[in-house]
Every structure is written in structure tokens, then in C-alpha cells.
Design a protein around this motif. Sequence first.
Motif, PDB file in Angstrom:
ATOM      1  N   GLY A 225      -3.402   3.706  -7.182  1.00  0.00           N
ATOM      2  CA  GLY A 225      -3.325   2.711  -6.119  1.00  0.00           C
ATOM      3  C   GLY A 225      -2.157   1.768  -6.234  1.00  0.00           C
ATOM      4  O   GLY A 225      -2.079   0.777  -5.501  1.00  0.00           O
ATOM      5  N   GLY A 226      -1.232   2.071  -7.118  1.00  0.00           N
ATOM      6  CA  GLY A 226      -0.121   1.145  -7.344  1.00  0.00           C
ATOM      7  C   GLY A 226       1.205   1.610  -6.795  1.00  0.00           C
ATOM      8  O   GLY A 226       2.207   0.915  -6.946  1.00  0.00           O
ATOM      9  N   GLY A 227       1.233   2.771  -6.183  1.00  0.00           N
ATOM     10  CA  GLY A 227       2.482   3.283  -5.635  1.00  0.00           C
ATOM     11  C   GLY A 227       2.851   2.618  -4.327  1.00  0.00           C
ATOM     12  O   GLY A 227       2.028   1.950  -3.682  1.00  0.00           O
ATOM     13  N   ARG A 228       4.089   2.796  -3.931  1.00  0.00           N
ATOM     14  CA  ARG A 228       4.586   2.197  -2.691  1.00  0.00           C
ATOM     15  C   ARG A 228       3.782   2.651  -1.482  1.00  0.00           C
ATOM     16  O   ARG A 228       3.607   1.906  -0.522  1.00  0.00           O
ATOM     17  CB  ARG A 228       6.059   2.575  -2.528  1.00  0.00           C
ATOM     18  N   LEU A 229       3.263   3.877  -1.524  1.00  0.00           N
ATOM     19  CA  LEU A 229       2.515   4.424  -0.399  1.00  0.00           C
ATOM     20  C   LEU A 229       1.013   4.527  -0.661  1.00  0.00           C
ATOM     21  O   LEU A 229       0.291   5.110   0.145  1.00  0.00           O
ATOM     22  CB  LEU A 229       3.069   5.811  -0.046  1.00  0.00           C
ATOM     23  N   THR A 230       0.559   3.983  -1.763  1.00  0.00           N
ATOM     24  CA  THR A 230      -0.868   4.075  -2.088  1.00  0.00           C
ATOM     25  C   THR A 230      -1.520   2.715  -2.312  1.00  0.00           C
ATOM     26  O   THR A 230      -2.593   2.630  -2.912  1.00  0.00           O
ATOM     27  CB  THR A 230      -1.079   4.955  -3.343  1.00  0.00           C
ATOM     28  N   GLY A 231      -0.883   1.642  -1.851  1.00  0.00           N
ATOM     29  CA  GLY A 231      -1.499   0.324  -1.950  1.00  0.00           C
ATOM     30  C   GLY A 231      -0.801  -0.641  -2.868  1.00  0.00           C
ATOM     31  O   GLY A 231      -1.278  -1.760  -3.066  1.00  0.00           O
ATOM     32  N   GLY A 232       0.332  -0.258  -3.450  1.00  0.00           N
ATOM     33  CA  GLY A 232       1.041  -1.138  -4.369  1.00  0.00           C
ATOM     34  C   GLY A 232       1.772  -2.279  -3.689  1.00  0.00           C
ATOM     35  O   GLY A 232       2.131  -3.264  -4.328  1.00  0.00           O
ATOM     36  N   LEU A 233       1.987  -2.167  -2.388  1.00  0.00           N
ATOM     37  CA  LEU A 233       2.656  -3.209  -1.622  1.00  0.00           C
ATOM     38  C   LEU A 233       1.730  -3.718  -0.528  1.00  0.00           C
ATOM     39  O   LEU A 233       0.954  -2.956   0.057  1.00  0.00           O
ATOM     40  CB  LEU A 233       3.941  -2.677  -0.984  1.00  0.00           C
ATOM     41  N   ALA A 234       1.839  -4.989  -0.217  1.00  0.00           N
ATOM     42  CA  ALA A 234       0.997  -5.590   0.818  1.00  0.00           C
ATOM     43  C   ALA A 234       1.301  -5.007   2.187  1.00  0.00           C
ATOM     44  O   ALA A 234       0.441  -4.978   3.073  1.00  0.00           O
ATOM     45  CB  ALA A 234       1.196  -7.099   0.843  1.00  0.00           C
ATOM     46  N   ARG A 235       2.516  -4.532   2.371  1.00  0.00           N
ATOM     47  CA  ARG A 235       2.949  -4.058   3.694  1.00  0.00           C
ATOM     48  C   ARG A 235       2.496  -2.642   4.019  1.00  0.00           C
ATOM     49  O   ARG A 235       2.779  -2.140   5.104  1.00  0.00           O
ATOM     50  CB  ARG A 235       4.468  -4.151   3.808  1.00  0.00           C
ATOM     51  N   ASP A 265       1.045 -15.097  11.248  1.00  0.00           N
ATOM     52  CA  ASP A 265       1.547 -16.405  10.801  1.00  0.00           C
ATOM     53  C   ASP A 265       1.523 -16.517   9.278  1.00  0.00           C
ATOM     54  O   ASP A 265       1.121 -17.543   8.714  1.00  0.00           O
ATOM     55  CB  ASP A 265       0.718 -17.542  11.435  1.00  0.00           C
ATOM     56  N   GLN A 266       1.961 -15.472   8.604  1.00  0.00           N
ATOM     57  CA  GLN A 266       2.033 -15.455   7.141  1.00  0.00           C
ATOM     58  C   GLN A 266       3.080 -16.470   6.668  1.00  0.00           C
ATOM     59  O   GLN A 266       4.212 -16.476   7.167  1.00  0.00           O
ATOM     60  CB  GLN A 266       2.423 -14.043   6.653  1.00  0.00           C
ATOM     61  N   PRO A 267       2.717 -17.342   5.727  1.00  0.00           N
ATOM     62  CA  PRO A 267       3.678 -18.341   5.221  1.00  0.00           C
ATOM     63  C   PRO A 267       4.927 -17.681   4.646  1.00  0.00           C
ATOM     64  O   PRO A 267       4.858 -16.597   4.062  1.00  0.00           O
ATOM     65  CB  PRO A 267       2.888 -19.064   4.131  1.00  0.00           C
ATOM     66  N   ALA A 268       6.068 -18.331   4.797  1.00  0.00           N
ATOM     67  CA  ALA A 268       7.347 -17.781   4.340  1.00  0.00           C
ATOM     68  C   ALA A 268       7.345 -17.508   2.845  1.00  0.00           C
ATOM     69  O   ALA A 268       7.947 -16.528   2.379  1.00  0.00           O
ATOM     70  CB  ALA A 268       8.473 -18.744   4.703  1.00  0.00           C
ATOM     71  N   ASP A 269       6.671 -18.371   2.057  1.00  0.00           N
ATOM     72  CA  ASP A 269       6.683 -18.195   0.597  1.00  0.00           C
ATOM     73  C   ASP A 269       5.734 -17.104   0.129  1.00  0.00           C
ATOM     74  O   ASP A 269       5.667 -16.809  -1.069  1.00  0.00           O
ATOM     75  CB  ASP A 269       6.350 -19.513  -0.106  1.00  0.00           C
ATOM     76  N   LEU A 270       4.978 -16.462   1.061  1.00  0.00           N
ATOM     77  CA  LEU A 270       4.075 -15.373   0.695  1.00  0.00           C
ATOM     78  C   LEU A 270       4.413 -14.090   1.464  1.00  0.00           C
ATOM     79  O   LEU A 270       3.549 -13.262   1.714  1.00  0.00           O
ATOM     80  CB  LEU A 270       2.625 -15.775   0.968  1.00  0.00           C
ATOM     81  N   ARG A 271       5.691 -13.955   1.806  1.00  0.00           N
ATOM     82  CA  ARG A 271       6.111 -12.743   2.514  1.00  0.00           C
ATOM     83  C   ARG A 271       6.829 -11.743   1.603  1.00  0.00           C
ATOM     84  O   ARG A 271       7.064 -10.610   2.005  1.00  0.00           O
ATOM     85  CB  ARG A 271       7.024 -13.099   3.689  1.00  0.00           C
ATOM     86  N   ASP A 272       7.177 -12.174   0.419  1.00  0.00           N
ATOM     87  CA  ASP A 272       7.880 -11.277  -0.507  1.00  0.00           C
ATOM     88  C   ASP A 272       6.858 -10.474  -1.310  1.00  0.00           C
ATOM     89  O   ASP A 272       6.463 -10.866  -2.406  1.00  0.00           O
ATOM     90  CB  ASP A 272       8.781 -12.075  -1.438  1.00  0.00           C
ATOM     91  N   SER A 281      -0.736  -9.883  -0.598  1.00  0.00           N
ATOM     92  CA  SER A 281      -1.795  -9.114   0.053  1.00  0.00           C
ATOM     93  C   SER A 281      -3.081  -9.910   0.179  1.00  0.00           C
ATOM     94  O   SER A 281      -3.826  -9.745   1.152  1.00  0.00           O
ATOM     95  CB  SER A 281      -2.062  -7.821  -0.723  1.00  0.00           C
ATOM     96  N   ALA A 282      -3.342 -10.797  -0.772  1.00  0.00           N
ATOM     97  CA  ALA A 282      -4.549 -11.629  -0.696  1.00  0.00           C
ATOM     98  C   ALA A 282      -4.492 -12.544   0.528  1.00  0.00           C
ATOM     99  O   ALA A 282      -5.501 -12.746   1.215  1.00  0.00           O
ATOM    100  CB  ALA A 282      -4.701 -12.457  -1.971  1.00  0.00           C
ATOM    101  N   GLU A 283      -3.305 -13.077   0.791  1.00  0.00           N
ATOM    102  CA  GLU A 283      -3.158 -13.954   1.958  1.00  0.00           C
ATOM    103  C   GLU A 283      -3.232 -13.154   3.258  1.00  0.00           C
ATOM    104  O   GLU A 283      -3.823 -13.600   4.245  1.00  0.00           O
ATOM    105  CB  GLU A 283      -1.847 -14.723   1.874  1.00  0.00           C
ATOM    106  N   VAL A 284      -2.645 -11.962   3.265  1.00  0.00           N
ATOM    107  CA  VAL A 284      -2.749 -11.099   4.441  1.00  0.00           C
ATOM    108  C   VAL A 284      -4.214 -10.777   4.714  1.00  0.00           C
ATOM    109  O   VAL A 284      -4.680 -10.835   5.865  1.00  0.00           O
ATOM    110  CB  VAL A 284      -1.946  -9.795   4.247  1.00  0.00           C
ATOM    111  N   LEU A 288      -6.119 -11.702   8.205  1.00  0.00           N
ATOM    112  CA  LEU A 288      -6.685 -10.661   9.052  1.00  0.00           C
ATOM    113  C   LEU A 288      -8.206 -10.747   9.093  1.00  0.00           C
ATOM    114  O   LEU A 288      -8.830 -10.417  10.105  1.00  0.00           O
ATOM    115  CB  LEU A 288      -6.250  -9.280   8.551  1.00  0.00           C
ATOM    116  N   GLY A 289      -8.807 -11.175   7.991  1.00  0.00           N
ATOM    117  CA  GLY A 289     -10.260 -11.291   7.938  1.00  0.00           C
ATOM    118  C   GLY A 289     -10.825 -12.475   8.681  1.00  0.00           C
ATOM    119  O   GLY A 289     -12.046 -12.612   8.814  1.00  0.00           O
ATOM    120  N   SER A 290      -9.964 -13.322   9.198  1.00  0.00           N
ATOM    121  CA  SER A 290     -10.434 -14.519   9.907  1.00  0.00           C
ATOM    122  C   SER A 290     -10.745 -14.259  11.380  1.00  0.00           C
ATOM    123  O   SER A 290     -11.366 -15.093  12.045  1.00  0.00           O
ATOM    124  CB  SER A 290      -9.371 -15.628   9.814  1.00  0.00           C
ATOM    125  N   GLN A 291     -10.304 -13.089  11.891  1.00  0.00           N
ATOM    126  CA  GLN A 291     -10.505 -12.772  13.299  1.00  0.00           C
ATOM    127  C   GLN A 291     -10.957 -11.314  13.427  1.00  0.00           C
ATOM    128  O   GLN A 291     -10.651 -10.474  12.578  1.00  0.00           O
ATOM    129  CB  GLN A 291      -9.211 -12.964  14.099  1.00  0.00           C
TER     130      GLN A 291
END
Length: 378
Positions: A225-235, A265-272, A281-284, A288-291
Motif C-alpha cells: 500500500g505504499g507505492g505511488r499507485l497503491t495508496g502511498g500518495l494522497a493524490r 479547500d485543502q490548506p496550502a501547507d497540506l498540499r505537498d 491524506s488525513a486532511e483530505v 471529503l468525509g464532511s459532506q
Amino acid sequence: MTQPLKDILVLDFSTLLPGPMATLMLSEAGAEVVKFERPGTGEDARHTDPMIDGESIGFAVLNQGKRSVALDLKAENAVNILRPLLEKADVLVEQFRPGVMGRLGLGYEAVRAINPGIVYCSITGYGQTGPKATAAGHDLNYVGDAGVLSLSRGPDAHPTMPFGLIADIGGGTYPAVVNILLALIARQKTGKGAHLDIAMAEGAFAFAYWAHAEGVIAGQDIENGGGRLTGGLARYRLYSAADGRQIAVGALEEKFWQAFCDVIDQPADLRDDWSDPEGCSAEVARRLGSQPSTHWEPLLVAADCCCSVVKTPAEAATDPHFSARGVFDRKLDISGKSVPALPLPIAPEFRVSKDVAGRAASLGEDNLHYGAEPRDSE
């Protein structure tokens, strides 16, 4: 347009999924497919749920448009009964363990002696040779042995099952169809047939080409689950909306990622998400879980950022896009009821008219047509 496989005769000795789906594709492109089954009961798939009036939907989906011959391949006169068909067949597809067809008198060398131009396709889990050649297995085993399953298997306490039959279809069906067609083209030039050794476990490797580059060639450890295409990135992850529906975030490219972040409306300091993937990913997930998904879907569609609500199979079948393209327009007749046929990756211009409803033949329906009624050995 004339169907490209018109006048091609295919003898199908396969069962369940990989072979039957391969011969279904050949049939849809115009080939005459004769399916051989056990007398009395037929193949096991005929008896699997769900059913319509006693007819298996799964079997009908994979075997529509084929002929059915009931024949005991262990009978002393089986090869003699089959000989006229073997002499004129273009393709033979079998899915037994290595050596079984040989013991029945129907191995490649025996069939080639009857018909040198035959394209003989053997589909197995591990191939015709090697230490595992005769080992039993199913899709889960094959993707496990190919290293694919380890890439995204979920948490240790609650492992996640693969969403699709990657080895069966991707490692069996598709390679079989591609190589059968290649062999038919080669036969036009040489007049010679071929024995195609299709191993489902080997075919699964291509589905994780990036893991081959990173884990095999570069020698890097790939975390579950840590690869770029298996969940390692928030995007590139799945997130839950407030109503329990999941959002597929596939915003790999930076422009899509920034567009998605603007939507939530993801904060700028949590987009990297490269330097802090978990915090990001926690903030994303929180946002998303709020609506509910109904809130997010129109916003994501408008942003055109490679993000979408995950659909159920039933929802996908009524999606306006697929409806507009006629993906489910083809019909299948099961016990007199018209249902959508399985969408197949065969260009519409090569297929049977969509106005003709396909059906699966009843067991042994075509015995007389092919002279396959039991008779004494010659």
C-alpha cells in the motif's frame, strides 16, 4: 463489414472462465466455436448461481453463441469421433493440467499429426513446464505468486481481496486471444500451426510493470500500500464521503491535484503529499468525509480533475455515458428473458449484429450436427 474470423473453426475444451471468455471473443468476431462438455452434467459452470429459471447466468454470459457437444473424452472412440473436426479445425483451446490432453490422445503432437496447421492453445496456471506446472491453483494463487497481490493487500488484520480476476482474464484470456490471432496471421505466411503455452501467473506480471521496474530491476523494497499507485500518495487513493460512498481520487498530475485541492479547500501547507503523504491524506479524508458524495460529485465533475464517485455495477450499467455509447445494448437470451450481454473489447464493426440476441446452447444440442453421437470405434 465481413467478420474477420468468419470461416474459422474453434474447438473449445476449456471450462469456467479464462478459456471460455477467450473463445467467446473469437465467437463474437465471427468464429464458429464448438464447446465440448461432459455428457449428463456438462461443465460445472452450468450449475452455478445466480440462475434464471434453472439456467446459470454466468455460464450463459460466457458461452452464448457457441455450439455444444456432449462427449466423454475418456471413451475409447472419442478421438475417432472428433477426428473429422480435428482435421478441419483452425484453433483448439484447452485448459486442463499439463499432460491430461495427451493421456486422452488429444495432445498437441497427436493433433498436429492429424492437422499440421492447427493453432493449439493451452491455458494453465503455471505453464506446460517448470516445477509448478502441475500444481493446482486459482486466480488468488497466481497473483500471489506473481508478486502482484503483495503490492496492495490491505492491513494485516483485514486483508483486502483483489477487485478483479487479474490472472484469469488478464493473464489467461487476453494473452490467449492475442496469441491465437498472431498464430493465425503467422500461419497465413508459413502454413504451419503452433502450440501456445499460456501461463496465467506469468501474464499477471504485466499488470504491475512499475513494480517490475522498482522492485526487480532497481531492487527497491515496495511496501504494501505504499507505492505511488497503491495508496502511498494522497493524490491517488480512495476516500469515504459522509454518506459512506467512496471517492476515487486519481489526481496524479500536479494540475489535477491542485484543482482537486481547490475543490475541497485543502490548506496550502497540506498540499505537498510527497513530503507528508499521511498528514496530507488525513486532511483530505477529513474534508471529503464532511459532506456526502452528492455534494462532491458535481463539484469534481466541474473541476475535471480525475476524481469521481465509485459506482456499483448496477449504477455503471445505467451510466448515461455508457448508455450513449451502447455498451449494454447487446442482449442475451436466458430462458426466454432478454438481459444485457457482457461488454467485450471487440470493435462493434467486427461483431455479430447487436440486434441478434445471443444464447447459450443446451448441453449436447449440437451433437447430431457434428456427427458426435456415440458410435463404435473404427
